[in-house]
Design a protein around this motif. Structure first.
Motif, mmCIF file in Angstrom:
data_model
loop_
_atom_site.group_PDB
_atom_site.id
_atom_site.type_symbol
_atom_site.label_atom_id
_atom_site.label_comp_id
_atom_site.label_asym_id
_atom_site.label_seq_id
_atom_site.Cartn_x
_atom_site.Cartn_y
_atom_site.Cartn_z
ATOM 1 N N LYS A 46 0.835 -1.211 0.000
ATOM 2 C CA LYS A 46 0.000 0.000 0.000
ATOM 3 C C LYS A 46 0.869 1.260 0.000
ATOM 4 N N GLU A 47 1.882 1.270 0.836
ATOM 5 C CA GLU A 47 2.765 2.432 0.923
ATOM 6 C C GLU A 47 3.457 2.702 -0.405
ATOM 7 N N LEU A 48 3.962 1.646 -1.041
ATOM 8 C CA LEU A 48 4.684 1.831 -2.297
ATOM 9 C C LEU A 48 3.760 2.219 -3.445
ATOM 10 N N VAL A 49 2.549 1.694 -3.474
ATOM 11 C CA VAL A 49 1.592 2.110 -4.510
ATOM 12 C C VAL A 49 1.285 3.597 -4.339
ATOM 13 N N ASN A 50 1.150 4.045 -3.111
ATOM 14 C CA ASN A 50 0.915 5.472 -2.856
ATOM 15 C C ASN A 50 2.098 6.336 -3.289
ATOM 16 N N GLN A 51 3.290 5.721 -3.386
ATOM 17 C CA GLN A 51 4.494 6.433 -3.822
ATOM 18 C C GLN A 51 4.750 6.281 -5.320
ATOM 19 N N GLY A 52 3.842 5.630 -6.047
ATOM 20 C CA GLY A 52 3.972 5.559 -7.500
ATOM 21 C C GLY A 52 4.397 4.232 -8.086
ATOM 22 N N ILE A 53 4.481 3.185 -7.282
ATOM 23 C CA ILE A 53 4.798 1.865 -7.832
ATOM 24 C C ILE A 53 3.682 1.454 -8.795
ATOM 25 N N GLY A 54 4.074 0.903 -9.949
ATOM 26 C CA GLY A 54 3.097 0.537 -10.960
ATOM 27 C C GLY A 54 2.879 -0.949 -11.123
ATOM 28 N N ALA A 55 3.665 -1.776 -10.446
ATOM 29 C CA ALA A 55 3.516 -3.227 -10.543
ATOM 30 C C ALA A 55 4.123 -3.870 -9.306
ATOM 31 N N ILE A 56 3.500 -4.970 -8.871
ATOM 32 C CA ILE A 56 3.971 -5.716 -7.700
ATOM 33 C C ILE A 56 4.193 -7.160 -8.102
ATOM 34 N N GLU A 57 5.358 -7.684 -7.747
ATOM 35 C CA GLU A 57 5.612 -9.114 -7.921
ATOM 36 C C GLU A 57 5.921 -9.699 -6.552
ATOM 37 N N LEU A 58 5.284 -10.806 -6.245
ATOM 38 C CA LEU A 58 5.426 -11.454 -4.952
ATOM 39 C C LEU A 58 6.261 -12.718 -5.083
ATOM 40 N N CYS A 59 7.066 -13.006 -4.072
ATOM 41 C CA CYS A 59 7.917 -14.191 -4.098
ATOM 42 C C CYS A 59 7.070 -15.460 -4.024
ATOM 43 N N GLY A 60 7.712 -16.571 -4.279
ATOM 44 C CA GLY A 60 7.037 -17.860 -4.277
ATOM 45 C C GLY A 60 6.528 -18.291 -2.919
ATOM 46 N N GLY A 61 6.889 -17.588 -1.857
ATOM 47 C CA GLY A 61 6.374 -17.909 -0.532
ATOM 48 C C GLY A 61 4.918 -17.519 -0.353
ATOM 49 N N PHE A 62 4.416 -16.642 -1.200
ATOM 50 C CA PHE A 62 3.014 -16.238 -1.124
ATOM 51 C C PHE A 62 2.147 -17.321 -1.746
ATOM 52 N N GLY A 63 1.176 -17.781 -1.006
ATOM 53 C CA GLY A 63 0.176 -18.683 -1.569
ATOM 54 C C GLY A 63 -0.937 -17.872 -2.199
ATOM 55 N N ASN A 64 -1.983 -18.554 -2.631
ATOM 56 C CA ASN A 64 -3.105 -17.878 -3.264
ATOM 57 C C ASN A 64 -3.772 -16.881 -2.323
ATOM 58 N N VAL A 65 -3.920 -17.259 -1.065
ATOM 59 C CA VAL A 65 -4.549 -16.365 -0.089
ATOM 60 C C VAL A 65 -3.692 -15.112 0.095
ATOM 61 N N GLY A 66 -2.390 -15.296 0.264
ATOM 62 C CA GLY A 66 -1.499 -14.151 0.460
ATOM 63 C C GLY A 66 -1.496 -13.206 -0.725
ATOM 64 N N ALA A 67 -1.468 -13.745 -1.938
ATOM 65 C CA ALA A 67 -1.499 -12.904 -3.136
ATOM 66 C C ALA A 67 -2.807 -12.125 -3.204
ATOM 67 N N GLY A 68 -3.895 -12.781 -2.861
ATOM 68 C CA GLY A 68 -5.191 -12.104 -2.844
ATOM 69 C C GLY A 68 -5.241 -10.985 -1.823
#
Length: 101
Positions: A46-68
């Motif tokens: 949330k903080e980075l999107v507010n600072q202008g981030i345009g894309a997020i990639e999550l590591c393989g440790g995130f499951g479906n729930v975490g990505a959601g």
């Protein structure tokens, strides 16, 4: 203009204020940030999107729930991608959904 993106990785003792880096190329400004759990990753996103981030990639440790959770946290304002492992070798061969929920 360079794309601003973030790669968020999970590590149980990560501190996003300390465990972070920035790689800049002519076409990409890539922030790399560690988070200790899903809730912290959501706050970082949330903080980075507010600072202008345009894309997020999550590591393989995130499951479906975490990505959601991350996608919901940023209100679907930017694309959220995931590196996929059904089980992650760095998490004792568990999904992040088992480890971080």
């Amino acid at each position: 203009m360079a794309l601003k993106a973030v790669f968020i990785f999970l590590a149980p003792k990560a501190d996003p204020k300390i465990h972070k880096s920035l790689i800049s190329t002519p076409t990409l400004e890539l922030h790399i940030v560690g988070a200790k759990n899903y809730d912290e990753a959501c706050e970082v996103a949330k903080e980075l999107v507010n600072q202008g981030i345009g894309a997020i990639e999550l590591c393989g440790g995130f499951g479906n729930v975490g990505a959601g959770k991350v996608s919901d946290a940023v209100e679907h304002k930017v694309p959220v991608g995931v590196v996929r492992f059904d089980i992650h070798p760095g998490l004792g061969d568990k999904s992040g959904d088992e480890f971080f929920i």
